[in-house]
Design an enzyme around this catalytic site. Structure first.
Site, PDB file in Angstrom:
ATOM      1  N   HIS A   1       0.839  -1.204   0.000  1.00  0.00           N
ATOM      2  CA  HIS A   1       0.000   0.000   0.000  1.00  0.00           C
ATOM      3  C   HIS A   1       0.876   1.257   0.000  1.00  0.00           C
ATOM      4  O   HIS A   1       0.667   2.172  -0.805  1.00  0.00           O
ATOM      5  CB  HIS A   1      -0.903  -0.029   1.233  1.00  0.00           C
ATOM      6  CG  HIS A   1      -1.802   1.164   1.371  1.00  0.00           C
ATOM      7  ND1 HIS A   1      -3.154   1.102   1.141  1.00  0.00           N
ATOM      8  CD2 HIS A   1      -1.541   2.451   1.736  1.00  0.00           C
ATOM      9  CE1 HIS A   1      -3.692   2.298   1.337  1.00  0.00           C
ATOM     10  NE2 HIS A   1      -2.736   3.135   1.707  1.00  0.00           N
ATOM     11  N   GLU A   2       1.862   1.308   0.899  1.00  0.00           N
ATOM     12  CA  GLU A   2       2.687   2.519   1.001  1.00  0.00           C
ATOM     13  C   GLU A   2       3.543   2.730  -0.237  1.00  0.00           C
ATOM     14  O   GLU A   2       3.671   3.850  -0.743  1.00  0.00           O
ATOM     15  CB  GLU A   2       3.564   2.451   2.253  1.00  0.00           C
ATOM     16  CG  GLU A   2       2.816   2.305   3.565  1.00  0.00           C
ATOM     17  CD  GLU A   2       1.690   3.308   3.726  1.00  0.00           C
ATOM     18  OE1 GLU A   2       1.748   4.403   3.152  1.00  0.00           O
ATOM     19  OE2 GLU A   2       0.718   2.988   4.428  1.00  0.00           O
TER      20      GLU A   2
ATOM     21  N   HIS B   1       1.605   4.290  -3.006  1.00  0.00           N
ATOM     22  CA  HIS B   1       1.455   5.743  -2.935  1.00  0.00           C
ATOM     23  C   HIS B   1       2.610   6.416  -3.679  1.00  0.00           C
ATOM     24  O   HIS B   1       2.424   7.444  -4.342  1.00  0.00           O
ATOM     25  CB  HIS B   1       1.448   6.211  -1.482  1.00  0.00           C
ATOM     26  CG  HIS B   1       0.110   6.117  -0.824  1.00  0.00           C
ATOM     27  ND1 HIS B   1      -1.040   6.631  -1.379  1.00  0.00           N
ATOM     28  CD2 HIS B   1      -0.276   5.589   0.368  1.00  0.00           C
ATOM     29  CE1 HIS B   1      -2.071   6.421  -0.572  1.00  0.00           C
ATOM     30  NE2 HIS B   1      -1.637   5.786   0.495  1.00  0.00           N
TER      31      HIS B   1
ATOM     32  N   GLU C   1      -6.086   6.584  -2.617  1.00  0.00           N
ATOM     33  CA  GLU C   1      -6.105   5.565  -1.569  1.00  0.00           C
ATOM     34  C   GLU C   1      -6.531   4.207  -2.130  1.00  0.00           C
ATOM     35  O   GLU C   1      -5.947   3.173  -1.795  1.00  0.00           O
ATOM     36  CB  GLU C   1      -7.073   5.972  -0.453  1.00  0.00           C
ATOM     37  CG  GLU C   1      -6.438   6.720   0.679  1.00  0.00           C
ATOM     38  CD  GLU C   1      -5.408   5.887   1.414  1.00  0.00           C
ATOM     39  OE1 GLU C   1      -5.735   4.785   1.892  1.00  0.00           O
ATOM     40  OE2 GLU C   1      -4.260   6.334   1.508  1.00  0.00           O
TER      41      GLU C   1
ATOM     42  N   HIS D   1      -9.804   7.910   2.993  1.00  0.00           N
ATOM     43  CA  HIS D   1      -9.758   6.492   3.326  1.00  0.00           C
ATOM     44  C   HIS D   1     -11.135   5.838   3.207  1.00  0.00           C
ATOM     45  O   HIS D   1     -11.240   4.613   3.103  1.00  0.00           O
ATOM     46  CB  HIS D   1      -9.197   6.290   4.735  1.00  0.00           C
ATOM     47  CG  HIS D   1      -7.772   6.715   4.870  1.00  0.00           C
ATOM     48  ND1 HIS D   1      -7.415   8.004   5.187  1.00  0.00           N
ATOM     49  CD2 HIS D   1      -6.622   6.029   4.713  1.00  0.00           C
ATOM     50  CE1 HIS D   1      -6.096   8.090   5.234  1.00  0.00           C
ATOM     51  NE2 HIS D   1      -5.589   6.907   4.940  1.00  0.00           N
TER      52      HIS D   1
END
Length: 681
Positions: A369-370, A373, A393, A457
């Site tokens: 996920h990070e 980004h 997101e 989110h």
């Protein structure tokens, strides 16, 4: 536009993977950072057409990518001229990707009189022969040429800084001055270009997350135009990924020499800097407990490796930026910090240790996920606010699922859950659900007007839901031992096409169609364009993409979505421009061959592109001239576009005849167009 031999040649070179060094004694069957082959199945329903191999991403080596960037830079002035930009506008090359058939997608930022144009980014699609085939613009930068913007500010920079500090204070920051002096920019994200100040404020947010709040202030009026957070939060928590093989340096440091020299550091409860690079006297890291600080480092390092391999082997991308350079990871951030985040400014991922510092947030899906980004920041650069923020997101959640299924790690098998091992609520539930996002109590299942005002989110929910529907379809099913039951907004079914196809479509749309201001309607347009390129506009995959969007209330079902297969559809796809604060315009369809009157549930499909859609009133006009109001003016509705299917009781009207969609803009500064108008009887 431009044609050079190296542009015409399709780049097929790939990075050479270096052998990983063993971190722990690995028993038979243990997961490794290189265990999943490039052809690892991504699951879901296998259906329909095989993707056009030429339209898939090429595996560019860093050197090949650098060559394409150099060529784009050498010809950017000619590109600007061909695109019809003004004499004081310039293009700045930001990224380039290439398809296997040589088609190139070059991403540009714009400047006006030397000032950055925020919300003015665009992607130029060019054939292998150098011919321009299309341009994808940020949704609010609709004009080919920006109108002149005065460069003299009536508002002092200090006033802009004060406004930004106030906005940051509301987020918990105690900063007394901005990170840098407010800079002049041109903001086109709200429609007409406006001279503005961009101010960035640091400090910490309420929960201890670093703050990088960007605030735009109108340099003429002092009005706050927009704000967004540059620190991208995600949440996840896992104790372990089990015994894994890690890529490390021969000197026994957590440095992955085979994956862009990705490094993992120990912040040791600090909140700034890089801390200390994990170093050991052996290649054995951690002991499987949170008390051993190496354990979280090994988890984060493994997650970064698996994510690198996924993007390289599945999508042909060598690292987040495509330049073969690894980001870095920091673990043990702060004290009892229950979060993880990505920062563009350091090109790094950071993980807290959770409640009591015993639950490091270093699970595989959090790492993916990070890092995603970071991918978004160097491709579409979706602004982390409003609908684009929700899509940002969702992109991280979508590819986190992709990495989990690709990795096939025994301790953390693939699923459509986000942060399923965190248990922040203490009841054994995941952080987010993709099959029905509202199960977390806050996320939204479907798109609706105003969703851009929801926390990113939670506004990510509809896009996550779309991805699940496209991958697996609606209804009840079990995948990898997890039970799912996904509904749709209209109660009609969606048939999935499989994760592999869904992921390829989203990746190609992210890297070649989406821009900084892409919203849900534009995401639908972009993914349909990609589905057409990969599978064809008449393919089951193309129809499935449209059905999945309709399933979350974005756009109409192919054929109107009427459960009655005998329903007749009449559609006009001729574009009609909507003048700014001008006379009403219409799009017409001629209905014939329908006996009797129109139904009491006449479905009216509307697809309108328009910034600040609250300016619009929309009516359906029956053949006898009777008006049926579909949408009233709403001055406070600043979101973009009207993509809706309305239901009208038209049972008093004769069905056959000319029906019109009438649209009028009642306020100044924003323009748009009717893309299509559809009636389903």
């Amino acid at each position: 536009m431009r044609s050079t031999p190296s542009r015409r040649a399709t780049a097929t070179g790939a990075l050479i993977a270096a052998a990983a060094l063993i971190a722990v004694a690995v028993p038979s069957g243990a997961a490794t950072a290189t265990s999943a082959p490039a052809s690892a199945p991504l699951g879901g329903i296998t259906a329909g057409t095989k993707a056009d191999p030429g339209a898939l991403p090429a595996k560019l080596s860093p050197a090949q990518r650098a060559e394409l960037l150099s060529e784009a830079n050498a010809t950017k002035a000619a590109t600007a001229k061909e695109l019809g930009l003004g004499s004081t506008e310039k293009l700045v090359v930001r990224d380039v990707v290439q398809d296997r058939d040589g088609t190139t997608h070059t991403r540009y930022e714009r400047t006006l009189d030397g000032l950055p144009v925020l919300g003015g980014d665009l992607v130029v699609k060019e054939s292998a022969a150098g011919k321009t085939e299309g341009v994808s613009k940020a949704s609010k930068a609709t004009s080919a040429q920006l109108k002149a913007v005065g460069l003299t500010a009536d508002v002092a920079p200090a006033a802009a800084e004060k406004q930004a500090l106030g906005a940051a204070k509301a987020e918990g920051s105690k900063a007394e001055k901005a990170e840098n002096a407010p800079r002049k920019v041109v903001w086109v994200g709200g429609g007409a270009p406006r001279l503005a100040y961009e101010t960035v404020v640091g400090g910490l947010q309420h929960d201890g997350t670093p703050n990088e709040l960007h605030v735009l202030t109108d340099a003429t009026t002092g009005e706050k135009l927009y704000e967004w957070q540059a620190v991208h939060n995600g949440t996840g928590n896992t104790q372990y990924n089990g015994q894994v093989t890690l890529g490390t340096a021969p000197s026994y440091t957590l440095t992955d020499t085979g994956r862009g020299n990705h490094k993992t550091y120990n912040l040791n409860r600090g909140t700034s800097g890089t801390g200390t690079l994990f170093t050991n006297s052996t290649d054995v890291w951690g002991n499987g407990t949170p008390q051993n600080l190496e354990t979280a480092g090994a988890d984060a390092h493994y997650g970064a490796a698996e994510t690198w391999d996924y993007y390289k082997n599945v999508h042909g991308r060598s690292g987040i930026r495509g330049d073969g350079v690894g980001a870095y990871s920091r673990v043990h951030y702060g004290n009892n910090y229950v979060n993880a985040f990505w920062q563009d400014s350091c090109f790094c991922m950071t993980y807290g240790d959770g409640d009591g510092n015993v639950k490091p947030l270093t699970s595989l899906d959090v790492a993916a996920h990070e890092m995603t980004h970071g991918l978004t920041s160097v491709t579409a650069k979706l602004i982390y606010s409003g609908e684009s923020g929700g899509l940002n997101e969702a992109t991280s959640d979508i590819f986190a699922a992709g990495v989990e299924f690709y990795s096939d790690t025994a301790e953390d098998p693939g699923d459509y859950l986000v942060g399923e091992k965190i248990d922040i609520r203490g009841n054994g539930t995941p952080l987010r659900y993709m099959d029905k996002p509202s199960k977390d109590g806050s996320s939204k299942d479907y798109w609706y007007a105003g969703i851009g005002n929801v926390d990113v989110h939670y506004s990510s929910g509809p896009a996550n839901h779309w991805f699940y529907l496209l991958s697996e379809g609606s209804g009840a099913k079990t995948v990898n031992g997890v039970n799912y039951d996904s509904p749709t907004s209209d109660g009609l079914p969606v048939t999935g096409i499989g994760r592999d196809k869904a992921l390829q479509i989203w990746f190609k749309a992210l890297t070649t169609k989406f821009t900084s201001t892409t919203n849900y309607a534009a995401a639908r347009t972009g993914t349909l364009a990609v589905a057409s390129e990969l599978y064809g506009a008449t393919s089951p995959e193309y129809a499935a993409v449209a059905h999945a969007w309709a399933g979350i209330n974005v756009g109409a079902r192919p054929g109107g979505g009427d459960p009655d297969p005998g329903g007749k559809v009449f559609e006009n796809t001729t574009v009609v421009n909507i003048p700014d604060a001008g006379a009403a315009v219409t799009s017409s369809v001629t209905v014939s061959g329908v006996a009797g009157n129109a139904p009491s549930t006449l479905k009216v499909g509307v697809d309108i592109t328009h910034t600040w859609r609250g300016d619009l009133v929309v009516d359906l006009v029956a053949p006898d001239g009777t008006n049926y109001r579909l949408k009233n003016r709403s001055a406070g509705d600043s979101a973009d576009n009207v993509v809706e299917t309305y239901t009208v009781n038209a049972s008093s009207e004769v069905a056959n005849g000319v029906w019109k969609l009438k649209v009028q803009d009642l306020a100044r500064q924003d323009t748009g167009r009717i893309n299509s108008f559809k009636l389903t009887f």
